[in-house]
Structures are given as C-alpha cells and as structure tokens.
Design an enzyme around this catalytic site. Structure first.
Site, PDB file in Angstrom:
ATOM      1  N   SER A   1      38.114  43.792  51.302  1.00  0.00           N
ATOM      2  CA  SER A   1      37.751  44.886  52.220  1.00  0.00           C
ATOM      3  C   SER A   1      38.779  45.017  53.348  1.00  0.00           C
ATOM      4  O   SER A   1      39.463  44.051  53.697  1.00  0.00           O
ATOM      5  CB  SER A   1      36.378  44.626  52.836  1.00  0.00           C
ATOM      6  OG  SER A   1      35.415  44.479  51.828  1.00  0.00           O
TER       7      SER A   1
HETATM    8  N1  SAM Z   1      33.919  40.140  50.417  1.00  0.00           N
HETATM    9  C1  SAM Z   1      35.104  40.336  49.627  1.00  0.00           C
HETATM   10  C2  SAM Z   1      36.353  39.877  50.313  1.00  0.00           C
HETATM   11  O1  SAM Z   1      36.285  39.436  51.467  1.00  0.00           O
HETATM   12  O2  SAM Z   1      37.401  39.909  49.669  1.00  0.00           O
HETATM   13  C3  SAM Z   1      35.273  41.760  49.175  1.00  0.00           C
HETATM   14  C4  SAM Z   1      34.324  42.073  48.120  1.00  0.00           C
HETATM   15  S1  SAM Z   1      34.662  43.423  47.061  1.00  0.00           S
HETATM   16  C5  SAM Z   1      34.654  44.799  48.130  1.00  0.00           C
HETATM   17  C6  SAM Z   1      33.068  43.463  46.254  1.00  0.00           C
HETATM   18  C7  SAM Z   1      32.834  42.284  45.327  1.00  0.00           C
HETATM   19  O3  SAM Z   1      31.477  42.320  44.902  1.00  0.00           O
HETATM   20  C8  SAM Z   1      33.692  42.318  44.069  1.00  0.00           C
HETATM   21  O4  SAM Z   1      34.430  41.132  43.951  1.00  0.00           O
HETATM   22  C9  SAM Z   1      32.657  42.438  42.939  1.00  0.00           C
HETATM   23  O5  SAM Z   1      33.022  41.783  41.743  1.00  0.00           O
HETATM   24  C10 SAM Z   1      31.444  41.803  43.588  1.00  0.00           C
HETATM   25  N2  SAM Z   1      30.159  42.123  42.969  1.00  0.00           N
HETATM   26  C11 SAM Z   1      29.702  43.299  42.463  1.00  0.00           C
HETATM   27  N3  SAM Z   1      28.463  43.148  41.985  1.00  0.00           N
HETATM   28  C12 SAM Z   1      28.108  41.848  42.194  1.00  0.00           C
HETATM   29  C13 SAM Z   1      26.951  41.080  41.934  1.00  0.00           C
HETATM   30  N4  SAM Z   1      25.862  41.597  41.341  1.00  0.00           N
HETATM   31  N5  SAM Z   1      26.946  39.784  42.281  1.00  0.00           N
HETATM   32  C14 SAM Z   1      28.021  39.216  42.876  1.00  0.00           C
HETATM   33  N6  SAM Z   1      29.154  39.889  43.147  1.00  0.00           N
HETATM   34  C15 SAM Z   1      29.196  41.191  42.823  1.00  0.00           C
END
Ligand code: SAM
Length: 212
Positions: free
Chosen positions: A59
């Site tokens: 993000s």
């Molecule tokens: N917090 C992260 C960082 O600091 O880099 C950014 C996260 S990114 C915007 C969103 C993440 O949510 C992705 O890596 C995606 O694979 C994960 N995601 C989506 N659905 C999910 C789920 N049901 N459980 C866990 N992770 C999930």
C-alpha cells in the site's frame, strides 16, 4: 541520496494528512526499501503503492499512515492484520505496539506470506507472526484482538472479524467493489458495534469465504 534521507522527505510530506508524530516516528523507523522487490528499491520512498507480484501491491505510505492513525494503536496491543502482502504495514504496527505487543498477520497467497516473513525477519521484527490462510475468517487461535487492520476490500464487514474484535476494539476495513469506502468499526464495552465511513479508497479485493 541515501534511503534514510529519502525516507525523511517522504515522512515529512505525510504531515499534510494530519498524521500524529507517533505514527510518523514509527514509519521513520521502518526501512520500506526492505519490503519491496529488489528492482523497485529506488522507488520505495515515493508515496505510491508498488507491485509485489501475484497482482498485489504494497500500500501507499499515506494509506498505511491513515489506517494506523484511525486504529489508535497503543503499546502492548494484540493486533490482527488481514493481508500481509510485503509485511510493511505489519512492521509499522509492530513499531507502534512495541515489544510488549504482537501482530498476527494472515496472507492468502503462499509466496507472499513467505515474502512478508522474510522481509520482517530481515528488518529484525520479532513481534510479528505471519500465517498463510484465508484471513476473511479471521484467526480464532489468538482472538480476541484489540485492533484489526484489513488491507484488502471486502463486500461487507466479515462476521468472524466482528466476533473476533475485542470489547472497546477498533477495526479498519475497506468495503465495496467499484466504489470502496474505508470503514471504521468500533465495538463498545458492552459489545455494541458501530460503523463510520472515513472516505473513498482503492484496494485490491479480499478473496475468500467472507470476501469476493
Ligand atoms: N498490508 C500489505 C503491505 O503492507 O504490503 C499490503 C496488502 S495488499 C494491498 C492486500 C493483500 O491482501 C494481498 O497480499 C492479498 O493477497 C491479501 N489478501 C486478499 N484476500 C485475502 C484473504 N482472504 N486472506 C488473507 N490475505 C488476503
């Protein structure tokens, strides 16, 4: 210019978002260039989301700052993050809870769970546990959580996450598909839950049982 100098310029620029010194200081201590793919290190201190593979992103720093601010994080808290991605947001929250607190972060994609774990290890964070699972169901083993940070957009606030939020807890979660709102969910001491929209945001979708 050295990474630290670039980081200082970036963190100073985030002050326009009315971010507290506590959150800015925490972000100043986290080397964001450890959390992006090597070939993107030069862009680590630009206020933008960056690709981390598998169509996912780390993000933008201003978004991490805003979410941490809305969560009102204090030392010693136990926090659940859904969506570890690069591990960067978990690292910032780990700085805010200190050694006496703990971050449990759940990532759906195995390669990214490994990426986050390695990045956090390299940066020296011992108070973060990365787990590979569907975080839309929460993480019952360590519930309840004083704070929950969801970093992907859900169709609605997942019921298990509401259940796993502690009394007097706060959850921040993007909700919606084409038009997303960042929602602040509060549970009072009697377990009553309230919802307040913060504003429009853009996140990747939450995929899973309580996601898309
Ligand atoms: N917090 C992260 C960082 O600091 O880099 C950014 C996260 S990114 C915007 C969103 C993440 O949510 C992705 O890596 C995606 O694979 C994960 N995601 C989506 N659905 C999910 C789920 N049901 N459980 C866990 N992770 C999930």
């Amino acid at each position: 210019m050295e990474f630290e100098e670039r980081r200082k310029i970036l963190i100073d620029s985030l002050k326009v978002n009315r971010i507290s010194d506590r959150v800015l200081d925490a972000m100043m201590r986290v080397p964001r260039h450890f959390f992006v793919p090597e070939e993107l290190q030069d862009s680590a201190y630009i206020d933008l989301p960056l690709p981390i593979g598998h169509n996912q992103t780390i993000s933008a720093p201003h978004m991490v700052a805003i979410m941490c601010e809305l969560l009102e994080i204090s030392k010693g808290m136990k926090i659940l993050e859904v969506g570890s991605g690069s591990g960067y947001n978990a690292a910032v929250m780990a700085e805010l809870v200190g050694d006496e607190g703990h971050i449990y972060t759940v990532e759906r994609i195995p390669d990214l769970a490994y990426f986050a774990e390695k990045n956090l290890e390299k940066a020296g964070y011992r108070n973060v546990t990365v787990l590979q699972d569907d975080g839309s169901c929460g993480l019952t083993e360590h519930a309840p959580y004083e704070r929950i940070s969801v970093t992907s957009a859900a169709p609605d606030v997942p019921r298990p996450l509401i259940e796993q939020l502690a009394a007097e807890g706060i959850m921040v979660i993007p909700v919606g598909n084409d038009e997303q709102q960042l929602v602040v969910v509060r549970k009072d001491s009697e377990g009553n839950v309230s919802y307040k929209g913060w504003g429009a945001v853009i996140f990747v979708p939450l995929i899973g049982k309580y996601g898309y």
